[in-house]
Write an enzyme that holds these catalytic residues in place. Structure first.
Site, PDB file in Angstrom:
ATOM      1  N   CYS A 139       0.956  -1.205  -0.019  1.00  0.00           N
ATOM      2  CA  CYS A 139      -0.113   0.136  -0.105  1.00  0.00           C
ATOM      3  C   CYS A 139       0.674   1.044  -0.063  1.00  0.00           C
ATOM      4  O   CYS A 139       1.857   1.120   0.803  1.00  0.00           O
ATOM      5  CB  CYS A 139      -0.906   0.067   1.278  1.00  0.00           C
ATOM      6  SG  CYS A 139      -0.608   1.146   2.413  1.00  0.00           S
ATOM      7  N   CYS A 166       1.564   3.297   3.173  1.00  0.00           N
ATOM      8  CA  CYS A 166       2.276   2.487   4.105  1.00  0.00           C
ATOM      9  C   CYS A 166       3.683   2.177   3.679  1.00  0.00           C
ATOM     10  O   CYS A 166       4.681   2.611   4.448  1.00  0.00           O
ATOM     11  CB  CYS A 166       1.955   1.015   3.868  1.00  0.00           C
ATOM     12  SG  CYS A 166       0.155   0.451   4.274  1.00  0.00           S
TER      13      CYS A 166
END
Ligand code: ZN
Ligand code: ZN
Length: 417
Positions: free
Chosen positions: A51, A54
């Site tokens: 992600c 992230c």
């Protein structure tokens, strides 16, 4: 026991069991899955390696981990690889950052990307300072000088405790007798923090002629201002302009009178205690917004954050090697420290009543490592005090009251008595 009584007991038991069960559940939820070294605050980031926000968190977590090693636990949990963790931590979105205090209690959680600055600000907001949560004993201290100071009192500079060269001596007539200083620079430092009316003060001062060592009234002396091999200012007094000019021809520098010298000497001041200082000796302090000032010592430099109530950046030199130490503060805490191994020496001196207090600005300093600090202390046999972290040194300044800050070094300690 009748039927009603039995039912009552059963109901009561069910209630008790339920309460215990809920309490247990709550405990697990609020503490979060336990951590091996839950003695320090903990930041957990739950995300996944693919992600995008992230991924942006990854270097921030690495930095925090390195910078706050031993003071904050930083963990990353990949919830795509470990779906159970998602349930355990009860998260809805990734990334999610959860802040736990040193006892393991959840304080706050945030969803989405969270910058390093925001994370550090949040810790401060949550009342978590990393220094207070650990009580590491100082790793180095010395409260007995390694040599007996055999110097006579009149050979020691009143201000810096350095040796007095009779050829640069400055004498101030005071009520309790003569106050002796190692040279004109120490005189101007003292002068800069006089709290009394300075009118006529200069008439009480005499300087030694650098050639003959004879005493000359300060107001009649001429000065030769030059630099030593390291580029640090040096200052000599002469009884006459001729003598000063002769010395200038031999060694270079500028011949100046008291008025110009005083202006030069008082032009750079400590942003905390207002003492005169040389930029070559001082720590440079950049205050949020771009104002530049000085710390006459490293502790004073940290004090600027307390005095102005803003974030600051300090450029200081290791007292042993001259290597740079850079400190940045954020909301009264240390935001970054370069190198991260840097430590402070808190020079202390015993008062006649047996208690210990600061030994003053000349006896403080930063070092890039504990080893450098220890070496410096060994090289300076009369120094007493202890190693403290730079976090602690800042915390000591931040906790000062406005009145204490106002009085910093203007409590008459530096005035001749
Ligand atoms: Zn001195
Ligand atoms: Zn200062």
């Amino acid at each position: 026991m009748n039927k009603m009584g039995k039912t009552g007991i059963v109901i009561a038991l069910v209630v008790v069991v339920t309460i215990v069960f809920i309490a247990k559940q709550k405990k697990t939820a609020s503490e979060g899955p336990s951590n091996s070294s839950q003695m320090v605050p903990r930041l957990v980031d739950l995300g996944a390696d693919k992600c995008i926000p992230c991924k942006m968190m990854a270097p921030i977590l690495e930095e925090l981990k390195a910078q706050y090693a031993g003071r904050m636990d930083v963990d990353f949990i990949d919830v795509w690889e470990n779906p159970d963790e998602k349930v355990k931590y009860n998260i809805k979105l990734i990334p999610t950052q959860i802040f736990y205090d040193a006892s393991g209690k959840e304080l706050f959680r945030h969803e989405g990307f969270y910058s390093k600055e925001d994370i550090l600000r949040k810790w401060v907001e949550l009342g978590v300072t990393f220094e207070e949560t650990i009580s590491k004993p100082p790793v180095f201290e010395r409260f007995e000088p390694s040599e007996v100071d055999a110097r006579l009192k009149d050979q020691i500079c009143y201000l810096c405790d350095g040796d007095i060269d009779p050829k640069t001596l400055v004498t101030v007539k005071a009520e309790k007798g003569d106050v002796r200083l190692c040279g004109p620079h120490c005189y101007f430092i003292m002068y800069s923090c006089l709290t009394e009316d300075k009118t006529g003060f200069e008439n009480k001062v005499s300087v030694a002629d650098f050639t003959s060592g004879e005493s000359v009234p300060l107001t009649q002396a001429m000065f030769l201002a030059g630099a030593d091999k390291q580029g640090r200012p040096v200052l000599y007094a002469y009884a006459t302009a001729d003598a000063a000019n002769q010395a200038q021809q031999a060694s270079g520098g500028n011949v100046i009178g008291l008025k110009a010298l005083k202006q030069n000497e008082l032009s750079h001041r400590c942003g905390f205690c207002d003492r005169a200082c040389y930029p070559q000796d001082a720590a440079e302090v950049i205050v949020e917004g771009g104002i530049h000032t000085w710390g006459c010592c490293s502790h004073c430099a940290l004090g600027v954050a307390a005095r102005v109530g803003k974030d600051i950046e300090i450029h200081e030199k290791d007292r042993l090697t001259g290597d740079p130490v850079v400190v940045k503060t954020l909301n009264g805490s240390i935001a970054s420290l370069e190198p991260s191994t840097a430590v402070a020496w808190f020079g202390q001196r015993q008062k006649p009543d047996g208690s210990w207090s600061s030994a003053g600005c000349f006896h403080q300093g930063f070092f890039t490592s504990t080893e450098n600090l220890e070496k410096w202390v060994q090289q300076n046999p009369y120094e007493t005090g202890k190693l403290i972290s730079i976090h602690q040194a800042l915390a000591d300044k931040i906790k000062l009251s406005p009145e204490q800050i106002q009085k910093a070094c203007k409590i008459g300690e530096c005035s001749p008595k």
